[in-house]
Scaffold this motif. Structure first.
Motif, PDB file in Angstrom:
ATOM      1  N   GLY A  34       0.820  -1.211   0.000  1.00 35.46           N
ATOM      2  CA  GLY A  34       0.000   0.000   0.000  1.00 35.46           C
ATOM      3  C   GLY A  34       0.849   1.254   0.000  1.00 35.46           C
ATOM      4  O   GLY A  34       2.073   1.212   0.182  1.00 35.46           O
ATOM      5  N   ASP A  35       0.186   2.370  -0.204  1.00 37.84           N
ATOM      6  CA  ASP A  35       0.869   3.653  -0.333  1.00 37.84           C
ATOM      7  C   ASP A  35      -0.042   4.743   0.221  1.00 37.84           C
ATOM      8  O   ASP A  35      -1.116   4.995  -0.329  1.00 37.84           O
ATOM      9  CB  ASP A  35       1.194   3.909  -1.802  1.00 37.84           C
ATOM     10  CG  ASP A  35       1.936   5.226  -2.028  1.00 37.84           C
ATOM     11  OD1 ASP A  35       2.248   5.919  -1.035  1.00 37.84           O
ATOM     12  OD2 ASP A  35       2.204   5.568  -3.193  1.00 37.84           O
ATOM     13  N   VAL A  36       0.387   5.382   1.317  1.00 37.28           N
ATOM     14  CA  VAL A  36      -0.332   6.544   1.845  1.00 37.28           C
ATOM     15  C   VAL A  36       0.139   7.778   1.093  1.00 37.28           C
ATOM     16  O   VAL A  36       1.346   7.989   0.938  1.00 37.28           O
ATOM     17  CB  VAL A  36      -0.070   6.714   3.356  1.00 37.28           C
ATOM     18  CG1 VAL A  36      -0.775   7.961   3.887  1.00 37.28           C
ATOM     19  CG2 VAL A  36      -0.523   5.477   4.110  1.00 37.28           C
ATOM     20  N   CYS A  37      -0.782   8.594   0.617  1.00 36.91           N
ATOM     21  CA  CYS A  37      -0.377   9.780  -0.128  1.00 36.91           C
ATOM     22  C   CYS A  37       0.406  10.720   0.785  1.00 36.91           C
ATOM     23  O   CYS A  37       0.078  10.907   1.954  1.00 36.91           O
ATOM     24  CB  CYS A  37      -1.591  10.493  -0.709  1.00 36.91           C
ATOM     25  SG  CYS A  37      -2.671  11.288   0.499  1.00 36.91           S
ATOM     26  N   GLY A  38       1.486  11.305   0.252  1.00 34.97           N
ATOM     27  CA  GLY A  38       2.334  12.173   1.051  1.00 34.97           C
ATOM     28  C   GLY A  38       3.628  11.468   1.434  1.00 34.97           C
ATOM     29  O   GLY A  38       3.777  10.256   1.257  1.00 34.97           O
ATOM     30  N   HIS A  39       4.574  12.243   2.009  1.00 32.33           N
ATOM     31  CA  HIS A  39       5.911  11.699   2.269  1.00 32.33           C
ATOM     32  C   HIS A  39       6.437  12.026   3.660  1.00 32.33           C
ATOM     33  O   HIS A  39       7.602  11.788   3.929  1.00 32.33           O
ATOM     34  CB  HIS A  39       6.902  12.242   1.229  1.00 32.33           C
ATOM     35  CG  HIS A  39       6.452  12.061  -0.190  1.00 32.33           C
ATOM     36  ND1 HIS A  39       6.403  10.824  -0.792  1.00 32.33           N
ATOM     37  CD2 HIS A  39       6.004  12.954  -1.106  1.00 32.33           C
ATOM     38  CE1 HIS A  39       5.959  10.972  -2.039  1.00 32.33           C
ATOM     39  NE2 HIS A  39       5.703  12.242  -2.243  1.00 32.33           N
ATOM     40  N   GLY A  40       5.623  12.580   4.531  1.00 32.52           N
ATOM     41  CA  GLY A  40       6.116  13.000   5.832  1.00 32.52           C
ATOM     42  C   GLY A  40       6.017  11.926   6.893  1.00 32.52           C
ATOM     43  O   GLY A  40       5.551  10.804   6.643  1.00 32.52           O
ATOM     44  N   PRO A  41       6.431  12.252   8.113  1.00 32.19           N
ATOM     45  CA  PRO A  41       6.370  11.277   9.209  1.00 32.19           C
ATOM     46  C   PRO A  41       4.952  10.873   9.576  1.00 32.19           C
ATOM     47  O   PRO A  41       4.720   9.741  10.005  1.00 32.19           O
ATOM     48  CB  PRO A  41       7.074  11.999  10.363  1.00 32.19           C
ATOM     49  CG  PRO A  41       7.022  13.457  10.012  1.00 32.19           C
ATOM     50  CD  PRO A  41       7.059  13.517   8.525  1.00 32.19           C
ATOM     51  N   ASP A  42       3.972  11.779   9.406  1.00 33.26           N
ATOM     52  CA  ASP A  42       2.578  11.422   9.691  1.00 33.26           C
ATOM     53  C   ASP A  42       2.096  10.327   8.747  1.00 33.26           C
ATOM     54  O   ASP A  42       1.398   9.388   9.157  1.00 33.26           O
ATOM     55  CB  ASP A  42       1.671  12.644   9.563  1.00 33.26           C
ATOM     56  CG  ASP A  42       1.868  13.638  10.696  1.00 33.26           C
ATOM     57  OD1 ASP A  42       2.413  13.230  11.747  1.00 33.26           O
ATOM     58  OD2 ASP A  42       1.503  14.810  10.529  1.00 33.26           O
ATOM     59  N   GLU A  43       2.481  10.444   7.464  1.00 28.08           N
ATOM     60  CA  GLU A  43       2.085   9.435   6.493  1.00 28.08           C
ATOM     61  C   GLU A  43       2.771   8.099   6.785  1.00 28.08           C
ATOM     62  O   GLU A  43       2.170   7.032   6.629  1.00 28.08           O
ATOM     63  CB  GLU A  43       2.425   9.913   5.076  1.00 28.08           C
ATOM     64  CG  GLU A  43       1.546  11.038   4.555  1.00 28.08           C
ATOM     65  CD  GLU A  43       1.866  12.407   5.160  1.00 28.08           C
ATOM     66  OE1 GLU A  43       1.049  13.323   5.019  1.00 28.08           O
ATOM     67  OE2 GLU A  43       2.950  12.549   5.764  1.00 28.08           O
ATOM     68  N   ALA A  44       4.052   8.179   7.196  1.00 25.03           N
ATOM     69  CA  ALA A  44       4.766   6.950   7.552  1.00 25.03           C
ATOM     70  C   ALA A  44       4.093   6.255   8.731  1.00 25.03           C
ATOM     71  O   ALA A  44       3.928   5.025   8.739  1.00 25.03           O
ATOM     72  CB  ALA A  44       6.225   7.269   7.877  1.00 25.03           C
ATOM     73  N   ALA A  45       3.697   7.048   9.739  1.00 18.71           N
ATOM     74  CA  ALA A  45       3.033   6.465  10.904  1.00 18.71           C
ATOM     75  C   ALA A  45       1.696   5.839  10.518  1.00 18.71           C
ATOM     76  O   ALA A  45       1.335   4.756  11.004  1.00 18.71           O
ATOM     77  CB  ALA A  45       2.824   7.535  11.975  1.00 18.71           C
ATOM     78  N   LEU A  46       0.955   6.495   9.627  1.00 20.07           N
ATOM     79  CA  LEU A  46      -0.327   5.945   9.194  1.00 20.07           C
ATOM     80  C   LEU A  46      -0.121   4.647   8.414  1.00 20.07           C
ATOM     81  O   LEU A  46      -0.907   3.697   8.547  1.00 20.07           O
ATOM     82  CB  LEU A  46      -1.073   6.975   8.331  1.00 20.07           C
ATOM     83  CG  LEU A  46      -2.462   6.577   7.833  1.00 20.07           C
ATOM     84  CD1 LEU A  46      -3.370   6.203   8.995  1.00 20.07           C
ATOM     85  CD2 LEU A  46      -3.081   7.694   6.997  1.00 20.07           C
TER      86      LEU A  46
END
Length: 422
Positions: free
Chosen positions: A233-245
């Motif tokens: 899967g791939d959460v849109c965006g590249h920041g730490p919040d997206e990584a955590a999600l």
């Protein structure tokens, strides 16, 4: 009493009427409030006999203005009041110890990367030592000050500050590496494939600079009935919040899969998790799930706005799995549905799941992207060379980076499951 801090010679060397200063010379910023200046030391030289340049400030406001990047060291008179007359003690008119160190603390706040020396009376040795504990690199006594002593102190302070900064960066780097390693264990899990004859390989590269984590995520587990479940899967965006999600969705997927959910029911539950956990309503995630039958010959495929997997079989060119009726990405449409398609795999095959970071890298200096067709051609070239497993994935990610002309800006995750192939 005047503060004896050094003064440059009155007649510096000139060239074409302009003062000439050696490029390698150091710059010292003196902070003292004596109206007469009190600059009594005639000259300061560094280790290479270059003159050390001087700047003077009578208060912290002036010091902030003069504190440019070419300043190497600060000499602070500890008698400098931090707040004018209000800083003086009522008893004797001298400066309170706490206020003096508060002035030093203010200097350290406005100049965290500069070496700092403090100047005080010999009778205040205890206060001078406390200044070093607060953060100054060294202290000097007014009555012993001369050009040679100050020059040596400046060189020592500058080198010690550099060493302190390097040590701090090293410690910070180690802590970041340890923390990222702990987080990485959650994002890049160990596949649970005990009892399966399938082989597993994976590659992951985050798009963020100096990061180990991105918004991409994947997992593979085998349930008690012998079915192997894989997802990417791939959460849109590249920041730490997206990584955590991404980590949250991966863990939720594993728990739901082991609990027996599959296909549309599983994706609908994951969408509920995303809607609760995402930092804003604009965040969505694409997902590809595959459940491979115990005999390894068939698979169920669900796509939620994600590119279709690639399959290769012995003696045949690799191709994308056909999938026309994919559902939307998670988090885009309430009460969405994700149809499950049955796919015939055969006896020997390799199935590659990937995120769009692999196909959205550019090709050369133009605006053309690799795309799915370019990726299929690239994979077939590597298969013709006899590559498989980890070597195939490493070569593919490396070539995508080379075609892009440097690091890929998006996260890249690739998972390869193989059966009956070398």
């Amino acid at each position: 009493m005047p503060v004896p801090v050094p003064r440059q010679r009155e007649t510096p060397a000139t060239e074409n009427g302009q003062a000439v200063l050696p490029q390698a010379s150091l710059t010292l910023l003196v902070i003292e409030d004596d109206p007469a200046g009190g600059l009594t030391v005639p000259e300061i030289l560094d280790a290479d006999r270059h003159r050390i340049r001087l700047r003077t400030a009578r208060n912290l406001t002036e010091a902030s203005r003069l504190l440019t990047p070419d300043v190497h060291c600060i000499l602070l008179d500890l008698a400098l009041p931090s707040g004018g007359a209000a800083s003086r003690t009522a008893a004797g008119g001298g400066t309170d110890t706490v206020d003096q160190l508060d002035t030093l603390r203010q200097v350290l706040r406005i100049a965290p990367r500069h070496a700092v020396l403090v100047l005080t009376a010999e009778a205040d040795a205890e206060r001078a030592a406390e200044a070093v504990r607060v953060g100054a690199q060294d202290f000097l006594f007014r009555d012993e000050l001369d050009g040679r002593l100050l020059s040596r102190a400046i060189r020592y302070a500058v080198e010690r500050k550099r060493a302190d900064i390097a040590q701090y960066k090293l410690a910070e780097s180690k802590l970041r590496a340890q923390e990222n390693a702990r987080l990485e264990r959650g994002l890049l899990p160990t596949p649970l494939l005990e009892g399966s004859d399938l082989r597993f390989a994976a590659r992951y590269r985050p798009g963020r600079s100096r990061a180990l984590l991105g918004g991409d995520f994947y997992d593979t587990v085998r349930t008690p009935d012998g079915t192997v479940h894989a997802m990417i899967g791939d959460v849109c965006g590249h920041g730490p919040d997206e990584a955590a999600l991404g980590v949250e969705l991966r863990i939720a997927w594993r728990a739901l899969t082991l609990a027996g959910l599959c296909g549309d029911e599983l994706l609908a539950t994951l969408q509920e998790v995303l809607e609760v956990e995402r930092p804003c309503e604009e965040i969505f995630a694409t997902l590809c799930t595959v459940d491979i039958s115990p005999d390894g010959r068939r698979a169920g495929l669900c796509l939620a706005g994600h590119p279709a997997p690639l399959i290769s079989r012995p003696g045949r060119a690799a191709q994308l799995l056909p999938y026309e009726n994919s559902g939307p990405a998670l988090g885009l449409l309430p009460k969405a549905r994700w149809p499950r398609r049955q796919v015939e795999l055969g006896g020997a095959w390799s199935l590659m799941l990937y995120t769009d970071g692999l196909i959205e890298g550019r090709v050369g200096d133009g605006r053309e992207r690799l795309g799915q067709d370019g990726m299929v051609e690239m994979i077939n070239r590597h298969l013709d060379r006899g590559l498989s497993g980890e070597a195939l994935l490493e070569a593919s990610v490396t070539e995508a980076r080379r075609l892009n002309g440097g690091e890929l800006t998006d996260d890249v995750a690739v998972v390869l499951l193989s059966r009956g192939t070398p």
